[in-house]
Write a protein that holds these residues in place. Structure first.
Motif, PDB file in Angstrom:
ATOM      1  N   VAL A  98       0.846  -1.193   0.000  1.00  0.00           N
ATOM      2  CA  VAL A  98       0.000   0.000   0.000  1.00  0.00           C
ATOM      3  C   VAL A  98       0.881   1.241   0.000  1.00  0.00           C
ATOM      4  CG1 VAL A  98      -1.785   1.290   1.225  1.00  0.00           C
ATOM      5  CG2 VAL A  98      -1.857  -1.209   1.187  1.00  0.00           C
ATOM      6  N   HIS A  99       0.640   2.119  -0.930  1.00  0.00           N
ATOM      7  CA  HIS A  99       1.418   3.350  -1.001  1.00  0.00           C
ATOM      8  C   HIS A  99       1.129   4.194   0.239  1.00  0.00           C
ATOM      9  CE1 HIS A  99       3.042   7.157  -2.378  1.00  0.00           C
ATOM     10  NE2 HIS A  99       3.601   6.511  -3.391  1.00  0.00           N
ATOM     11  N   PRO A 100       2.163   4.730   0.887  1.00  0.00           N
ATOM     12  CA  PRO A 100       1.933   5.521   2.110  1.00  0.00           C
ATOM     13  C   PRO A 100       0.933   6.654   1.923  1.00  0.00           C
ATOM     14  CG  PRO A 100       4.276   5.071   1.838  1.00  0.00           C
ATOM     15  CD  PRO A 100       3.598   4.564   0.600  1.00  0.00           C
ATOM     16  N   ALA A 101       0.929   7.250   0.728  1.00  0.00           N
ATOM     17  CA  ALA A 101       0.011   8.369   0.483  1.00  0.00           C
ATOM     18  C   ALA A 101      -1.448   7.918   0.376  1.00  0.00           C
ATOM     19  CB  ALA A 101       0.420   9.109  -0.790  1.00  0.00           C
ATOM     20  N   ASN A 102      -1.654   6.616   0.192  1.00  0.00           N
ATOM     21  CA  ASN A 102      -3.025   6.104   0.098  1.00  0.00           C
ATOM     22  C   ASN A 102      -3.582   5.652   1.447  1.00  0.00           C
ATOM     23  OD1 ASN A 102      -3.870   6.533  -2.513  1.00  0.00           O
ATOM     24  ND2 ASN A 102      -3.385   4.479  -3.259  1.00  0.00           N
ATOM     25  N   GLY A 138     -11.540   8.237 -21.909  1.00  0.00           N
ATOM     26  CA  GLY A 138     -11.597   6.791 -22.062  1.00  0.00           C
ATOM     27  C   GLY A 138     -10.296   6.062 -21.796  1.00  0.00           C
ATOM     28  N   GLN A 139      -9.279   6.768 -21.311  1.00  0.00           N
ATOM     29  CA  GLN A 139      -7.982   6.139 -21.048  1.00  0.00           C
ATOM     30  C   GLN A 139      -7.910   5.689 -19.584  1.00  0.00           C
ATOM     31  OE1 GLN A 139      -5.797   9.649 -22.636  1.00  0.00           O
ATOM     32  NE2 GLN A 139      -4.756   8.154 -23.926  1.00  0.00           N
ATOM     33  N   THR A 140      -8.814   4.777 -19.218  1.00  0.00           N
ATOM     34  CA  THR A 140      -8.950   4.380 -17.817  1.00  0.00           C
ATOM     35  C   THR A 140      -7.782   3.540 -17.309  1.00  0.00           C
ATOM     36  OG1 THR A 140     -10.320   2.515 -18.557  1.00  0.00           O
ATOM     37  CG2 THR A 140     -11.462   4.517 -17.836  1.00  0.00           C
ATOM     38  N   GLY A 141      -6.967   3.031 -18.216  1.00  0.00           N
ATOM     39  CA  GLY A 141      -5.787   2.278 -17.798  1.00  0.00           C
ATOM     40  C   GLY A 141      -4.679   3.167 -17.266  1.00  0.00           C
ATOM     41  N   ILE A 142      -4.802   4.478 -17.481  1.00  0.00           N
ATOM     42  CA  ILE A 142      -3.778   5.408 -16.992  1.00  0.00           C
ATOM     43  C   ILE A 142      -4.438   6.563 -16.235  1.00  0.00           C
ATOM     44  CG2 ILE A 142      -1.776   4.902 -18.462  1.00  0.00           C
ATOM     45  CD1 ILE A 142      -2.869   6.906 -20.511  1.00  0.00           C
ATOM     46  N   CYS A 143      -5.379   6.206 -15.352  1.00  0.00           N
ATOM     47  CA  CYS A 143      -6.009   7.190 -14.468  1.00  0.00           C
ATOM     48  C   CYS A 143      -4.938   7.914 -13.662  1.00  0.00           C
ATOM     49  CB  CYS A 143      -6.989   6.480 -13.540  1.00  0.00           C
ATOM     50  SG  CYS A 143      -7.700   7.553 -12.270  1.00  0.00           S
ATOM     51  N   LEU A 144      -5.138   9.203 -13.462  1.00  0.00           N
ATOM     52  CA  LEU A 144      -4.129  10.043 -12.799  1.00  0.00           C
ATOM     53  C   LEU A 144      -4.328  10.159 -11.290  1.00  0.00           C
ATOM     54  CD1 LEU A 144      -4.074  12.932 -15.425  1.00  0.00           C
ATOM     55  CD2 LEU A 144      -2.469  11.014 -15.231  1.00  0.00           C
ATOM     56  N   ASN A 145      -5.439   9.649 -10.761  1.00  0.00           N
ATOM     57  CA  ASN A 145      -5.780   9.954  -9.367  1.00  0.00           C
ATOM     58  C   ASN A 145      -5.750   8.781  -8.398  1.00  0.00           C
ATOM     59  OD1 ASN A 145      -6.169  12.716  -9.761  1.00  0.00           O
ATOM     60  ND2 ASN A 145      -8.317  12.451 -10.350  1.00  0.00           N
ATOM     61  N   VAL A 146      -5.494   7.580  -8.868  1.00  0.00           N
ATOM     62  CA  VAL A 146      -5.640   6.428  -7.971  1.00  0.00           C
ATOM     63  C   VAL A 146      -4.316   5.816  -7.524  1.00  0.00           C
ATOM     64  CG1 VAL A 146      -7.986   5.764  -8.580  1.00  0.00           C
ATOM     65  CG2 VAL A 146      -6.108   5.037 -10.044  1.00  0.00           C
ATOM     66  N   PRO A 176      -0.499   7.137  -6.402  1.00  0.00           N
ATOM     67  CA  PRO A 176       0.379   8.300  -6.185  1.00  0.00           C
ATOM     68  C   PRO A 176       1.716   8.238  -6.922  1.00  0.00           C
ATOM     69  CG  PRO A 176      -0.559   7.537  -4.101  1.00  0.00           C
ATOM     70  CD  PRO A 176      -0.874   6.491  -5.128  1.00  0.00           C
ATOM     71  N   ASP A 177       2.128   7.045  -7.365  1.00  0.00           N
ATOM     72  CA  ASP A 177       3.444   6.898  -7.995  1.00  0.00           C
ATOM     73  C   ASP A 177       3.454   7.170  -9.492  1.00  0.00           C
ATOM     74  OD1 ASP A 177       5.250   6.448  -6.002  1.00  0.00           O
ATOM     75  OD2 ASP A 177       5.025   4.279  -6.012  1.00  0.00           O
ATOM     76  N   ARG A 178       2.387   6.792 -10.169  1.00  0.00           N
ATOM     77  CA  ARG A 178       2.403   6.841 -11.633  1.00  0.00           C
ATOM     78  C   ARG A 178       0.966   6.718 -12.148  1.00  0.00           C
ATOM     79  NH1 ARG A 178       5.363   1.104 -12.756  1.00  0.00           N
ATOM     80  NH2 ARG A 178       6.629   1.869 -11.062  1.00  0.00           N
ATOM     81  N   GLY A 189      -0.419   1.176  -6.490  1.00  0.00           N
ATOM     82  CA  GLY A 189      -1.125   1.987  -5.508  1.00  0.00           C
ATOM     83  C   GLY A 189      -1.503   1.258  -4.241  1.00  0.00           C
ATOM     84  N   GLY A 190      -1.421  -0.066  -4.277  1.00  0.00           N
ATOM     85  CA  GLY A 190      -1.679  -0.827  -3.063  1.00  0.00           C
ATOM     86  C   GLY A 190      -3.136  -1.107  -2.761  1.00  0.00           C
TER      87      GLY A 190
END
Length: 404
Positions: free
Chosen positions: A32-36, A115-123, A125-127, A138-139
């Motif tokens: 789990v990412h610490p930011a999550n 429609g680019q749900t494979g590269i969502c920006l918000n879920v 924190p790393d990429r 994201g963990g």
């Protein structure tokens, strides 16, 4: 209430562990990412898992070929029944049966909105891009478990129109979470259309799903290449031509089938653990498939590459490959004006249409991939069998609902 789950237990091993029942908040845990940690998920639902599949992508982690931490709960191919809804969920109800895309996406960022749900920006924190139960994603806790949390549920979950119909076709519908859309994405990326000649590298479940998709899209000839004769037999059983790449590069065998040593388009359903062809079949050569599909695809053709490539591979054959640098003949692809389509499949782009194809008996993806239901307790055995190369797609049945 507990929650039995399958976890990564070190190279070559998975084990069943007791985990906490999901809450509408992300907790600390392996991967789990610490930011999550502490992230509120009132937009989520909790599912009672009906079907959750073992994927070749999981096998990369279990073989120790990634930086996955021990204790990571696995599983990103999830189909389930809603048993709890978060405060902010509007449209899903308890009792709904849904398919969950392996991509976790927010529905709000610029990529999701196109429609680019494979590269969502918000879920993550790393990429860009995230998935359940996967290293560096994201963990978010995996779904090879009795219960699982699905965030942004109104956006992410695909509700089946009728529960009884869904349960009758559950072995087909469980493929909507990943491999069927992923194979279809590979075929779309390769430009498959009516009358195409298509080469699919890899006869594992994603390769078979890509071949199935090529047939659905109207391909004239679908040729599947692999080293594994059992898997090639599975491809032939669904009407494909096959080549055994242990006998050498596929061009000569393709010429025997088509009369010319090239195809209109090609799909890489193998990824970074590729082996050599011919005499090199015993050794790992991670760029083999990429190079061979450039050689056999006609000038101006397209290459769909749903096979997984990674930026970190501790078990790679050389230092370059450990960071995803491969000896790829990019100049050949450039000279032939090839189009390359890579990356995670945006499942949501395709899953509703593929669901309708299944529900209306236009395709039999479960039969084609030899879907085989096993209990959650048998997951370690299923992982071992799958790793041995059996021509099966293992579907975990945590609550005995498929057998019933």
């Amino acid at each position: 209430m507990g929650n039995l789950a399958v976890s990564y237990a070190g190279a070559g091993k998975v084990e069943l562990i007791d985990t906490p029942y999901p809450e509408f908040e992300l907790k600390d845990g392996p991967g789990v990412h610490p930011a999550n940690i502490g992230r509120q998920v009132h937009h989520g639902v909790i599912l009672k898992t009906i079907a959750t599949n073992i994927c070749g992508s999981d096998q990369h982690m279990v073989r120790g070929r990634t930086t996955a931490p021990e204790g990571l709960v696995l599983g990103h191919e999830i189909t389930g029944e809603v048993v709890e809804v978060g405060r902010d969920v509007e449209f899903l109800k308890v009792g709904d049966v849904v398919s969950v895309p392996f991509n976790i996406s927010c529905g709000r960022c610029r990529n999701c909105k196109t429609g680019q749900t494979g590269i969502c920006l918000n879920v993550n924190p790393d990429r860009p891009g995230s998935a359940y139960g996967y290293v560096d994603m994201g963990g978010w806790v995996g779904g090879q478990a009795e219960y699982v949390l699905v965030p942004y549920a109104d956006w992410n979950a695909l509700k089946f129109p009728d529960r009884d119909q869904a349960m009758e076709k559950i072995l087909d519908l469980t493929m909507l979470s990943d491999i069927f859309p992923t194979g279809y994405h590979g075929a779309i990326g390769a430009g498959v259309t009516v009358g195409s000649t298509v080469y699919v590298a890899g006869a594992g479940p994603v390769g078979i799903a890509a071949a199935t998709s090529a047939q659905l899209l109207g391909a004239a000839v679908v040729i599947v290449g692999d080293l594994n004769e059992d898997r090639l037999a599975q491809a032939r059983a669904m009407g494909c031509e096959t080549v055994n790449v242990a006998l050498g590069d596929p061009a000569e065998q393709i010429e025997q089938i088509l009369g010319v040593p090239e195809v209109d388009c090609a799909i890489d359903a193998v990824g970074f653990e590729a082996r050599g062809h011919g005499h090199g079949a015993a050794t790992e050569q991670p760029a083999t498939v990429l190079n061979s599909i450039m050689e056999i695809t006609r000038a101006g053709g397209s290459l769909g590459i749903p096979g997984l490539y990674v930026t970190g591979d501790p078990g790679a054959v050389d230092e370059a490959a450990k960071v995803g640098s491969l000896s790829m003949r990019f100049g050949l692809g450039w000279a032939k004006s090839h189009t390359f389509v890579t990356g995670q499949c945006p499942v949501m782009k395709y899953h509703r249409g593929l669901m309708n194809a299944i529900l209306n008996d236009k395709v039999s993806i479960a039969k084609n991939v030899n879907a085989t239901a096993i209990s959650l307790q048998d997951a370690p055995k299923g992982y071992a069998e799958f790793d041995s190369g059996v021509a099966k797609k293992f579907v975990l049945d945590p609550h005995g609902l498929i057998g019933a």
